[in-house]
Design a protein around this motif. Structure first.
Motif, PDB file in Angstrom:
ATOM      1  N   LYS A 195     -13.192  -4.784   6.825  1.00  0.00           N
ATOM      2  CA  LYS A 195     -12.597  -3.322   7.015  1.00  0.00           C
ATOM      3  C   LYS A 195     -11.486  -3.192   7.483  1.00  0.00           C
ATOM      4  CE  LYS A 195     -14.906   0.717   9.402  1.00  0.00           C
ATOM      5  NZ  LYS A 195     -15.879   1.300  10.089  1.00  0.00           N
ATOM      6  N   PRO A 196     -10.896  -4.464   8.518  1.00  0.00           N
ATOM      7  CA  PRO A 196      -9.446  -4.068   9.317  1.00  0.00           C
ATOM      8  C   PRO A 196      -8.723  -3.929   8.085  1.00  0.00           C
ATOM      9  CG  PRO A 196     -11.052  -5.237  10.810  1.00  0.00           C
ATOM     10  CD  PRO A 196     -11.260  -5.140  10.066  1.00  0.00           C
TER      11      PRO A 196
ATOM     12  N   VAL B 130      -5.956   1.573   2.659  1.00  0.00           N
ATOM     13  CA  VAL B 130      -6.301   3.091   1.308  1.00  0.00           C
ATOM     14  C   VAL B 130      -5.048   3.497   2.607  1.00  0.00           C
ATOM     15  CG1 VAL B 130      -7.455   4.424   2.278  1.00  0.00           C
ATOM     16  CG2 VAL B 130      -8.255   2.228   1.683  1.00  0.00           C
ATOM     17  N   GLU B 131      -4.419   3.664   3.466  1.00  0.00           N
ATOM     18  CA  GLU B 131      -4.194   4.255   4.814  1.00  0.00           C
ATOM     19  C   GLU B 131      -2.697   4.471   4.597  1.00  0.00           C
ATOM     20  OE1 GLU B 131      -1.962   5.099   9.594  1.00  0.00           O
ATOM     21  OE2 GLU B 131      -3.854   3.713   8.682  1.00  0.00           O
TER      22      GLU B 131
ATOM     23  N   ALA C  39     -13.690   8.912   5.457  1.00  0.00           N
ATOM     24  CA  ALA C  39     -13.925   6.611   6.025  1.00  0.00           C
ATOM     25  C   ALA C  39     -15.399   6.586   6.183  1.00  0.00           C
ATOM     26  CB  ALA C  39     -12.481   6.648   6.805  1.00  0.00           C
ATOM     27  N   ASP C  40     -15.792   7.809   7.102  1.00  0.00           N
ATOM     28  CA  ASP C  40     -17.412   6.586   8.085  1.00  0.00           C
ATOM     29  C   ASP C  40     -18.225   6.407   6.979  1.00  0.00           C
ATOM     30  OD1 ASP C  40     -15.807   6.292  10.395  1.00  0.00           O
ATOM     31  OD2 ASP C  40     -16.564   8.716  10.821  1.00  0.00           O
TER      32      ASP C  40
ATOM     33  N   SER D  96      -8.896  -0.929   5.416  1.00  0.00           N
ATOM     34  CA  SER D  96      -8.862   0.893   6.003  1.00  0.00           C
ATOM     35  C   SER D  96      -7.060   0.871   5.937  1.00  0.00           C
ATOM     36  CB  SER D  96      -9.203   0.793   7.685  1.00  0.00           C
ATOM     37  OG  SER D  96     -10.558   0.479   7.469  1.00  0.00           O
ATOM     38  N   LYS D  97      -6.129  -0.726   6.352  1.00  0.00           N
ATOM     39  CA  LYS D  97      -4.742  -0.535   6.639  1.00  0.00           C
ATOM     40  C   LYS D  97      -4.324  -0.287   4.904  1.00  0.00           C
ATOM     41  CE  LYS D  97      -2.643  -2.827   9.707  1.00  0.00           C
ATOM     42  NZ  LYS D  97      -2.509  -4.031  10.257  1.00  0.00           N
TER      43      LYS D  97
ATOM     44  N   PHE E 120     -12.028   7.997  -0.459  1.00  0.00           N
ATOM     45  CA  PHE E 120     -12.223   7.017   1.052  1.00  0.00           C
ATOM     46  C   PHE E 120     -11.973   7.590   2.008  1.00  0.00           C
ATOM     47  CE2 PHE E 120     -12.841   2.734   2.716  1.00  0.00           C
ATOM     48  CZ  PHE E 120     -13.955   2.036   3.080  1.00  0.00           C
ATOM     49  N   GLU E 121     -10.628   7.842   1.723  1.00  0.00           N
ATOM     50  CA  GLU E 121      -9.317   8.009   3.096  1.00  0.00           C
ATOM     51  C   GLU E 121      -9.808   9.567   3.820  1.00  0.00           C
ATOM     52  OE1 GLU E 121      -4.952   8.620   4.750  1.00  0.00           O
ATOM     53  OE2 GLU E 121      -5.402   8.870   2.222  1.00  0.00           O
TER      54      GLU E 121
ATOM     55  N   TRP F 180     -17.670   3.978   4.581  1.00  0.00           N
ATOM     56  CA  TRP F 180     -18.034   2.551   5.047  1.00  0.00           C
ATOM     57  C   TRP F 180     -19.672   1.957   4.737  1.00  0.00           C
ATOM     58  CZ3 TRP F 180     -15.173  -1.643   4.845  1.00  0.00           C
ATOM     59  CH2 TRP F 180     -14.024  -1.101   4.956  1.00  0.00           C
TER      60      TRP F 180
END
Length: 230
Positions: free
Chosen positions: A40-41, A47-48, A128-129, A44-45, A124-125, A132
């Motif tokens: 996940k970390p 995607v950001e 996000a919740d 997420s980075k 996805f961005e 996931w």
């Protein structure tokens, strides 16, 4: 987030995308949480940053490898098959970048891989919740399939090793029958000895003229065929 198909291929082949692998102990219970804690970390980075990425978590279950990957792509093919992308999309085309979930294991199904589309990077961005939560739901189903596959593997009857079939002896070549040649006995006819010529002695009757008063004596016993003339 869109990208040119040719630009996507180039970036993957040049290995300029974000990537990493994490090895984890076999989760007990075998659930999604331990995998997602590693993935996940990093995802997420990526995607950001709106970056192409591929992140995997590896473990084993019942002696078999299980690999969980979250990856960006333009088609539902792992990045390792990048050379096949042009079979699905034109190189000049623009394609939406999606996030895919791949679970790879000989236990998950017959093909050894499950592929799930999570959604576009943009969605996805933005959510996000929800994204996931979808990842966790699909991954849970995939891990349950792995557990079921392991159970079936245990219950499958062990086949006895096949004894190699005996090779049939090659048929013996028939030997050509020998021709029996009957030797003719040489018949040698012995020449009969030439018959002896029997020479018959002709008895000559001799005439003997005996003059009277000549005083000649004739032996009639030894010369019986003498004819006497007087």
């Amino acid at each position: 987030m869109k990208i040119g198909v040719q630009a996507f291929i180039n970036e993957i082949q040049d290995q300029t995308y974000l990537t990493d692998e994490y090895e984890i102990a076999t989760p007990n219970p075998f659930v999604a949480a331990d995998f997602l804690a590693q993935l996940k970390p990093a995802v997420s980075k990526a995607v950001e940053k709106q970056a192409l990425a591929s992140f995997s978590a590896l473990t084993t279950y019942e002696g078999e490898q299980v690999k969980v990957t979250l990856e960006t792509g333009v088609v539902n093919l792992p990045l390792q098959y990048i050379k096949k992308v042009n079979q699905f999309l034109e190189l000049e085309a623009q394609a939406e970048v999606n996030i895919y979930l791949y679970v790879t294991s000989p236990l998950v199904n017959r093909s050894g891989m499950r592929i799930d589309l999570i959604g576009t990077v943009v969605d996805f961005e933005a959510q996000a919740d929800q994204a996931w939560a979808k990842v966790e739901q699909l991954l849970t189903q995939d891990l349950e399939a792995v557990e079921a596959g392991a159970k079936l593997a245990k219950e499958a009857p062990v086949e006895a090793p096949k004894t190699p079939a005996k090779k049939k002896a090659a048929p013996k070549k028939k030997t050509a029958a020998k021709k029996t040649t009957t030797k003719k006995k040489a018949t040698t006819t012995k020449k009969k000895p030439a018959a002896k010529k029997t020479t018959t002695k002709k008895k000559v009757m001799l005439k003997a003229s005996i003059k009277k008063g000549s005083g000649t004596k004739v032996n009639f016993v030894s010369d019986p065929f003498l004819i006497l003339e007087y």
